[in-house]
Design an enzyme around this catalytic site. Structure first.
Site, PDB file in Angstrom:
ATOM      1  N   SER A 125      42.764  17.044  -0.447  1.00 37.76           N
ATOM      2  CA  SER A 125      42.490  16.634   0.939  1.00 37.76           C
ATOM      3  C   SER A 125      43.764  16.287   1.691  1.00 37.76           C
ATOM      4  O   SER A 125      43.799  16.366   2.924  1.00 37.76           O
ATOM      5  CB  SER A 125      41.512  15.452   0.970  1.00 37.76           C
ATOM      6  OG  SER A 125      41.996  14.381   0.196  1.00 37.76           O
ATOM      7  N   HIS A 176      45.501  11.038   3.606  1.00 37.48           N
ATOM      8  CA  HIS A 176      44.811  11.611   4.754  1.00 37.48           C
ATOM      9  C   HIS A 176      45.622  11.402   6.030  1.00 37.48           C
ATOM     10  O   HIS A 176      45.811  12.331   6.824  1.00 37.48           O
ATOM     11  CB  HIS A 176      43.422  10.992   4.903  1.00 37.48           C
ATOM     12  CG  HIS A 176      42.438  11.474   3.898  1.00 37.48           C
ATOM     13  ND1 HIS A 176      41.077  11.291   4.039  1.00 37.48           N
ATOM     14  CD2 HIS A 176      42.600  12.151   2.736  1.00 37.48           C
ATOM     15  CE1 HIS A 176      40.450  11.830   3.008  1.00 37.48           C
ATOM     16  NE2 HIS A 176      41.357  12.350   2.197  1.00 37.48           N
TER      17      HIS A 176
END
Length: 198
Positions: A125, A176
């Site tokens: 991610s 992230h």
């Protein structure tokens, strides 16, 4: 742009980099989860601030391809299959893979400097949020590359993604955020010669 119409064969032919990354996800998950001694091998690749501090710099790259569970791997691979192809086509294969990997590495470097020394992490991610960073740059500065409907999709996904980032305890918040920032920072460079995806 984000709705897939290809069958499996045409998808793999048109988007070999995205396909290759997903295959690596699956193979590594199988090796580390199903084979004897896999968990011990997995530890050699996960992000570990302490081990990076002690010179194991490959851990800034390897976590991008590793996942903690089948669901984790499936979700990230599915996200890449949706949002990766348009950028692979727009940027070209070499620039796309450089953008993907560099975003993930920048995210892991950010994690190293901000997270505690005993922090462990893994997952693609970080790199996928790098792709979102490129899309966000397009939405704001390169409207010639993305239409209104797809801009709204990106903003909606980003809002949902960031909400999930802060409300789930098992997510690397740092990766992230720094992945998104890294992708946005790379965007003006990698998008210079980009053409619109149709």
């Amino acid at each position: 742009m984000f709705i897939r119409h290809e069958n499996f064969r045409s998808f793999t032919r048109h988007y070999p980099i995205v396909t290759g990354i997903i295959i690596i996800h699956i193979l590594l998950w199988f090796v580390f989860s199903m084979l004897p001694g896999g968990q011990q091998l997995l530890y050699l690749g996960i992000g570990s601030n302490y081990d990076v501090y002690n010179g194991e710099y490959w851990r800034l790259l390897t976590p991008i391809f590793l996942h903690s569970s089948f669901g984790h791997m499936l979700f990230n691979s599915f996200s890449l299959a949706i949002f990766g192809p348009a950028l692979e086509r727009m940027l070209g294969k070499p620039i796309f893979i450089i953008t993907y990997l560099l975003s993930g590495v920048l995210a892991n470097i950010g994690t190293y400097f901000v997270a505690p020394i005993n922090y462990y992490h893994l997952g693609s991610s970080s790199a996928i949020f790098g792709l979102f960073g490129v899309y966000l740059y397009m939405v704001i500065y390169r409207k010639d590359l993305i239409d209104r409907m797809n801009s709204q999709i990106i903003i909606s996904i980003l809002v949902i993604g960031m909400v999930m980032t802060f409300f789930r305890s098992d997510i690397n918040i740092y990766a992230h955020i720094f992945g998104l920032i890294g992708g946005a920072a790379l965007a003006p460079i990698v998008l210079r010669k980009a053409s619109r995806y149709y």
